[in-house]
Enzyme design. Structure first.
Site, PDB file in Angstrom:
ATOM      1  N   ARG A  57       0.820  -1.213   0.000  1.00 26.50           N
ATOM      2  CA  ARG A  57       0.000   0.000   0.000  1.00 26.50           C
ATOM      3  C   ARG A  57       0.854   1.264   0.000  1.00 26.50           C
ATOM      4  NH1 ARG A  57      -5.210  -1.390   1.812  1.00 26.50           N
ATOM      5  NH2 ARG A  57      -5.585   0.692   2.553  1.00 26.50           N
ATOM      6  N   ASN A 108      -4.677   5.631  11.152  1.00 28.86           N
ATOM      7  CA  ASN A 108      -4.690   5.951   9.723  1.00 28.86           C
ATOM      8  C   ASN A 108      -5.619   7.138   9.538  1.00 28.86           C
ATOM      9  OD1 ASN A 108      -3.195   3.686   9.324  1.00 28.86           O
ATOM     10  ND2 ASN A 108      -4.791   2.532   8.250  1.00 28.86           N
ATOM     11  N   GLY A 109      -5.265   8.038   8.650  1.00 27.42           N
ATOM     12  CA  GLY A 109      -6.149   9.169   8.371  1.00 27.42           C
ATOM     13  C   GLY A 109      -5.527  10.469   8.847  1.00 27.42           C
ATOM     14  N   GLU A 133      -2.640   7.126 -19.595  1.00 26.10           N
ATOM     15  CA  GLU A 133      -2.346   6.047 -18.658  1.00 26.10           C
ATOM     16  C   GLU A 133      -0.911   5.533 -18.884  1.00 26.10           C
ATOM     17  OE1 GLU A 133      -3.449   4.976 -15.984  1.00 26.10           O
ATOM     18  OE2 GLU A 133      -2.613   2.981 -15.792  1.00 26.10           O
ATOM     19  N   GLU A 149       5.233   7.025 -12.785  1.00 25.09           N
ATOM     20  CA  GLU A 149       5.079   6.402 -11.456  1.00 25.09           C
ATOM     21  C   GLU A 149       6.255   5.505 -11.102  1.00 25.09           C
ATOM     22  OE1 GLU A 149       0.436   5.562 -10.337  1.00 25.09           O
ATOM     23  OE2 GLU A 149       1.230   4.435 -12.017  1.00 25.09           O
TER      24      GLU A 149
HETATM   25  C1  G6P Z   1      -3.377   5.722  -5.923  1.00 26.18           C
HETATM   26  C2  G6P Z   1      -2.769   4.528  -6.624  1.00 26.18           C
HETATM   27  C3  G6P Z   1      -3.221   4.513  -8.078  1.00 26.18           C
HETATM   28  C4  G6P Z   1      -4.743   4.522  -8.159  1.00 26.18           C
HETATM   29  C5  G6P Z   1      -5.334   5.708  -7.388  1.00 26.18           C
HETATM   30  C6  G6P Z   1      -6.846   5.579  -7.247  1.00 26.18           C
HETATM   31  O1  G6P Z   1      -2.839   6.894  -6.429  1.00 26.18           O
HETATM   32  O2  G6P Z   1      -1.360   4.569  -6.557  1.00 26.18           O
HETATM   33  O3  G6P Z   1      -2.737   3.339  -8.709  1.00 26.18           O
HETATM   34  O4  G6P Z   1      -5.141   4.601  -9.496  1.00 26.18           O
HETATM   35  O5  G6P Z   1      -4.801   5.740  -6.058  1.00 26.18           O
HETATM   36  O6  G6P Z   1      -7.112   4.450  -6.464  1.00 26.18           O
HETATM   37  P1  G6P Z   1      -8.431   3.590  -6.522  1.00 26.18           P
HETATM   38  O7  G6P Z   1      -8.210   2.508  -5.511  1.00 26.18           O
HETATM   39  O8  G6P Z   1      -9.549   4.516  -6.142  1.00 26.18           O
HETATM   40  O9  G6P Z   1      -8.577   3.074  -7.903  1.00 26.18           O
END
Ligand code: G6P
Length: 608
Positions: A27, A98-99, A481, A488
């Site tokens: 994460r 968290n948060g 993308e 990234e």
């Molecule tokens: C983060 C991750 C991305 C993802 C984005 C939205 O930035 O690194 O890979 O696209 O969050 O996340 P979600 O879980 O809402 O698709």
């Protein structure tokens, strides 16, 4: 983003906590720590960097039957040992969180005036001192947490232990997920069930506003109104071991190669021979879809790009107005909701703070219904939306999203047909799209055969500082993308443009040191795209064109062609995603970056 694990057992739980943290590593985080209670004593150990570094410094004294642990992704204060969790107050109370606590400054002032000295720059430390203060007034740990919660503004998932109450963990959830894991004579908690799959398959998800306590033999939950409540016990079947790269060098590569299979899983049960099976959308779905006159999509990151592709499908094929917006903008903007608008959120995790906030906002407005395209069945977005169209990608561990994106696109194309059969999609068109979807997994598998060829060109990117990605029409979001993936994981600055905009600015950047990547299926915009690419060639730019075999491109000086297998035009955005993912992956490997956990990024962004 940050992760929480906790356990109360009749055995040493330090290994369980470390294993739990390892399962949450994907994460994204920059420091880690544990607090263990042993014989009435609280031991805290924290380290900047990886969980492996924390594991190394844990010694025999770091054992215990009760404990909490955390991986932190820095928000308030740098990633230092002092700022890492658990945070403590006195030598007996520890908290992981968290948060973000938004009123932490006023709490800090209030607590400082009462004599509390802060050891960190974090908002979390205010929670520790506040609970400590309430316990000093004579409250038990549980009573003190219950009294502290109304004072906290913002988002939190938190867990607290106290050395004088050594067989109990108290936790609370508001805006950041928490799940209890039930064992036999031992109980657990975590911010994600994945952290506990090695110890249990029985889980109880906390609702917004819940406070809970676990002991070795019990779990008790109080809802936002303070009433004791029962929440269902859910058994999660399936493969528990997400920490398995299956022989691949990185999770990201494994996940890229899983795409034919997970796209197939996403189609499973949703397609007949020539039509989509609307009943697979769930109870009452047809009645809801009947009402839809327009669509508003909201998402973040890669999921937002999936939404951009869907806009081309929903407007272009289904004939329904569709808007798409990043959640962090949408939630703070005034806008007009036209009658019959379906709010669609897209999210891999189902916990992204801005997307979730957008959904909650939308529920107070005049949307006709809410639908989420999501990969995690137990997530907040799924729980709080009227309809959920699940992507069947399985756990995605690499921070850079790959298989979640292509399964989102697959689900969104199915949604397009479900909506469009009420508007511009007739039976013949539906049958053609369904046929293209049936053959999609096979076509994706063929595209993966380009792996060696793409690896061969990736080295030329490794010393570049910038790259440009071009596409037209529905391939523009695919170029976006592609650029996002490259930046990234390889840290190369990459921008994407609709190719027709090239001469309105980015052409000024093009020289022989600038790789320009183009996505060129054999569609009605091909000739337009070719003229744009000639503008790049004329300025000495180095072109890498991912082109349909029948598109008429040939390798020449300054132009490298990567031939992509032919596919039906409707599924081309899904197909062209794969070679772009492979390109970013191999460039990152050449550069030696941390492919699965790129610096500064988190997999699931649960704070604003
Ligand atoms: C983060 C991750 C991305 C993802 C984005 C939205 O930035 O690194 O890979 O696209 O969050 O996340 P979600 O879980 O809402 O698709």
């Amino acid at each position: 983003m940050c992760g929480i694990v906790g356990a109360v057992a009749d055995r040493d739980i330090s290994d369980i906590l470390i294993e739990g943290l390892k399962r949450l590593e994907y994460r994204g985080y920059d420091s880690a720590g544990v607090a263990l209670i042993d014989q009435g004593k609280l031991n805290i150990r924290k380290e900047v960097g990886k969980v492996a570094a924390l594991e190394k410094v844990l010694s025999a004294e770091h054992a215990g039957h009760t404990g909490i642990a955390h991986t932190r992704w820095a928000t308030h204060g740098k990633p230092t040992e002092a700022n890492a969790h658990p945070h403590f107050s006195g030598d007996k109370l520890a908290v992981v969180h968290n948060g973000i606590i938004e009123n932490h400054e006023s709490l800090r002032e209030e607590l400082s005036s009462k004599g509390y000295v802060f050891a960190s720059e974090t908002d979390t430390e205010t929670i520790a001192h506040l609970i400590h203060l309430l316990m000093e007034e004579g409250k038990s740990l549980l009573e003190a947490v219950k009294a502290a919660i109304p004072r906290l503004e913002g988002a939190y998932g938190l867990a607290v232990v106290h050395a004088d109450d050594p067989e109990r963990i108290v936790c609370a959830r508001s805006g950041s997920p928490l799940v209890l894991g039930l064992g036999f004579g031992e109980n657990f908690l975590a911010s994600d069930q994945l952290a506990l799959r090695q110890v249990t398959d029985r889980f109880v998800y906390l609702d917004e506003g819940d406070i809970a306590e676990i002991t070795r033999t019990s779990h008790t939950i109080w809802n936002v109104d303070g009433q004791q409540v029962e929440r269902p016990v859910e058994r999660i079947q399936g493969k528990a071991d997400s920490a398995d790269k299956g022989g691949y060098r990185h999770f990201m590569l494994k996940e890229i190669f899983e795409q034919p299979a997970v796209v197939k899983n996403t189609l499973q049960g949703r397609l007949g021979s020539d039509h989509i099976l609307e009943q697979s959308f769930g109870n009452g779905a047809s009645d809801i879809l009947d009402k839809v006159q327009s669509v508003q999509i909201v998402a973040c990151g890669t999921s937002y790009h999936a939404g951009m592709v869907a806009k081309y499908w929903i407007e272009g094929i289904a004939g329904i107005p569709c808007r798409v917006e990043v959640a962090s903008e949408f939630r703070y903007r005034k806008f007009v909701v036209s009658p019959g608008t379906l709010l669609v959120t897209i999210s891999q995790s189902g916990e992204t703070a801005d997307t979730l906030a957008a959904l909650r906002l939308a529920k107070e407005l005049d949307y006709c219904a809410t639908l989420t395209v999501c990969n995690v069945a137990q997530s907040s977005l799924v729980r709080e939306s009227d309809l959920a169209l699940m992507t069947e990608a399985g756990p995605e561990i690499g921070v850079a999203s790959t298989k979640a994106f292509t399964t989102q696109l697959t689900a969104l194309l199915i949604l397009t047909v479900a909506l469009g059969r009420r508007y511009a999609i007739d039976k013949v068109k539906e049958a053609a799209i369904v046929s293209a979807l049936h053959s999609l997994p096979g076509t994706l598998a063929t595209a993966l055969e380009l792996d060696d060829e793409i690896c061969g060109i990736a080295e030329t990117f490794a010393d570049k500082h910038h790259a440009l990605f071009l596409g037209r029409g529905i391939q523009w979001p695919i170029a976006m993308e592609g650029a996002l993936k490259l930046k990234e994981i390889s840290y190369i600055h990459a921008e994407s443009y609709p190719a027709g905009e090239l001469k309105h600015g980015p052409l000024a950047l093009v020289d022989d040191d600038m790789p320009v990547v183009a996505v060129a299926p054999n569609d009605e915009l091909l000739e337009k795209l070719k003229s744009n690419l000639e503008e790049v060639q004329a300025r000495g730019g180095q072109l890498y064109v991912f082109a349909d075999k029948q598109a008429g491109f040939k390798n020449e000086s300054g132009l490298t062609v990567i031939p992509v297998p032919h596919s039906e035009e409707i599924v081309a955005p899904i197909l062209y995603t794969l070679p772009l993912q492979l390109l970013s992956y191999h460039v990152a490997v050449f550069k030696g970056t941390d492919v699965d956990q790129p610096r500064n990024l988190a997999k699931s962004v649960t704070v604003e």
